[in-house]
Design a protein around this motif. Structure first.
Motif, short mmCIF file in Angstrom:
data_model
loop_
_atom_site.label_atom_id
_atom_site.label_comp_id
_atom_site.label_asym_id
_atom_site.label_seq_id
_atom_site.Cartn_x
_atom_site.Cartn_y
_atom_site.Cartn_z
N UNK A 20 0.78 -1.15 0.06
CA UNK A 20 0.17 0.02 0.26
C UNK A 20 1.28 1.53 -0.01
N UNK A 21 -0.20 2.78 -0.06
CA UNK A 21 0.92 3.60 -0.37
C UNK A 21 0.10 4.91 -0.35
N UNK A 22 0.10 6.28 0.08
CA UNK A 22 -0.61 7.13 -0.37
C UNK A 22 0.38 8.45 -0.73
N UNK A 23 -0.53 9.39 -1.13
CA UNK A 23 0.56 10.72 -1.57
C UNK A 23 0.23 11.71 -0.04
N UNK A 24 1.29 12.43 0.28
CA UNK A 24 1.18 13.01 1.57
C UNK A 24 0.96 13.65 1.49
N UNK A 25 0.13 14.69 2.88
CA UNK A 25 0.15 15.99 3.07
C UNK A 25 0.11 17.21 2.19
N UNK A 26 1.86 17.28 2.31
CA UNK A 26 2.35 18.68 1.10
C UNK A 26 4.07 17.78 1.40
N UNK A 27 4.12 19.28 0.20
CA UNK A 27 6.37 18.75 0.23
C UNK A 27 6.70 20.34 -0.08
N UNK A 36 -4.52 1.40 -7.10
CA UNK A 36 -4.58 0.41 -5.97
C UNK A 36 -3.71 0.04 -4.83
N UNK A 37 -2.40 1.01 -4.78
CA UNK A 37 -1.54 0.75 -3.35
C UNK A 37 -2.70 1.88 -2.39
N UNK A 38 -3.31 3.46 -2.73
CA UNK A 38 -3.93 3.97 -1.78
C UNK A 38 -5.51 2.90 -1.14
N UNK A 39 -5.69 1.78 -2.23
CA UNK A 39 -6.92 0.89 -1.52
C UNK A 39 -6.53 0.09 -0.36
N UNK A 40 -5.27 -0.29 -1.00
CA UNK A 40 -4.89 -1.43 -0.88
C UNK A 40 -4.41 -0.55 0.92
#
Length: 205
Positions: free
Chosen positions: A112-119, A148-152
């Motif tokens: 799994x994975x996700x987009x972080x809040x900010x950079x 798919x990784x976000x849903x995982x």
């Protein structure tokens, strides 16, 4: 260039840096919608559409490369060298590895994975934000693999992100000195209130 084209150029030509995930995702979606709504044969639209496509490519590359976080990328960040300033630098934003919060090592699953809040320079907001990640999927800002990784991730961390209530707006809630500094001790934004990790009331369907 017409006044309309210059106005659109200013909006489309703005940078892709410094905005949180939900703003970036909504901007990406609005650009895609504009591309569908504009008629290529209308005066000035061809130039505008070309600029939109250029911005879409820049924004998608920026988000998919620098905002994305999974177990593999976490290991890369953990080994970042700082004070790199040439065009060959791996640590483009000079993120300090010591800034990785302790909770992230337990939160990040191997799948799994996700987009972080900010950079931003020397700092990443590693928190999970539901709106930005969900809109990134809807707008195709996330690649199919990232979607798919976000849903995982949601499935793997169901108890943290959903539990007994609708999807939390962000995770984890901030508290203590960080809460005092970020919110100014605003009682509306106490731990797990709506703006500090609370649930989405609209998801009770």
């Amino acid at each position: 260039m017409s006044g309309r084209s210059r106005s659109m150029d200013r909006r489309v030509g703005q940078g892709v840096y410094g905005y949180p995930i939900e703003i970036q995702a909504l901007f990406f979606m609005s650009l895609r919608c504009a591309l569908l709504l504009l008629k290529p044969e209308a005066e000035g639209n061809k130039d505008i559409m070309e600029r939109i496509v250029t911005r879409l490519h820049a924004l998608s590359y920026h988000m998919r490369t620098y905002f994305w976080l999974d177990f593999q990328q976490l290991n890369v960040i953990y080994r970042f060298k700082t004070e790199e300033y040439s065009h060959t630098a791996v640590n483009k934003f000079n993120v300090i590895p010591e800034s990785i919060p302790d909770w992230l090592f337990d939160f990040m699953p191997s799948r799994g994975g996700y987009f972080v809040g900010n950079v931003s320079p020397a700092r990443m907001d590693f928190r999970w934000f539901a709106l930005g990640n969900c809109v990134a999927i809807l707008a195709s800002l996330a690649t199919p693999e990232q979607a798919g990784a976000i849903m995982d991730l949601i499935e793997e961390r169901w108890e943290d992100l959903i539990g007994e209530m609708p999807l939390k707006i962000c995770y984890p809630a901030i508290e203590g000195h960080e809460w005092q500094n970020v919110t100014g001790c605003d009682p509306k934004n106490t731990r797990w209130s709506y703006h500090n990790g609370g649930s989405w009331p609209g998801n009770k369907c």
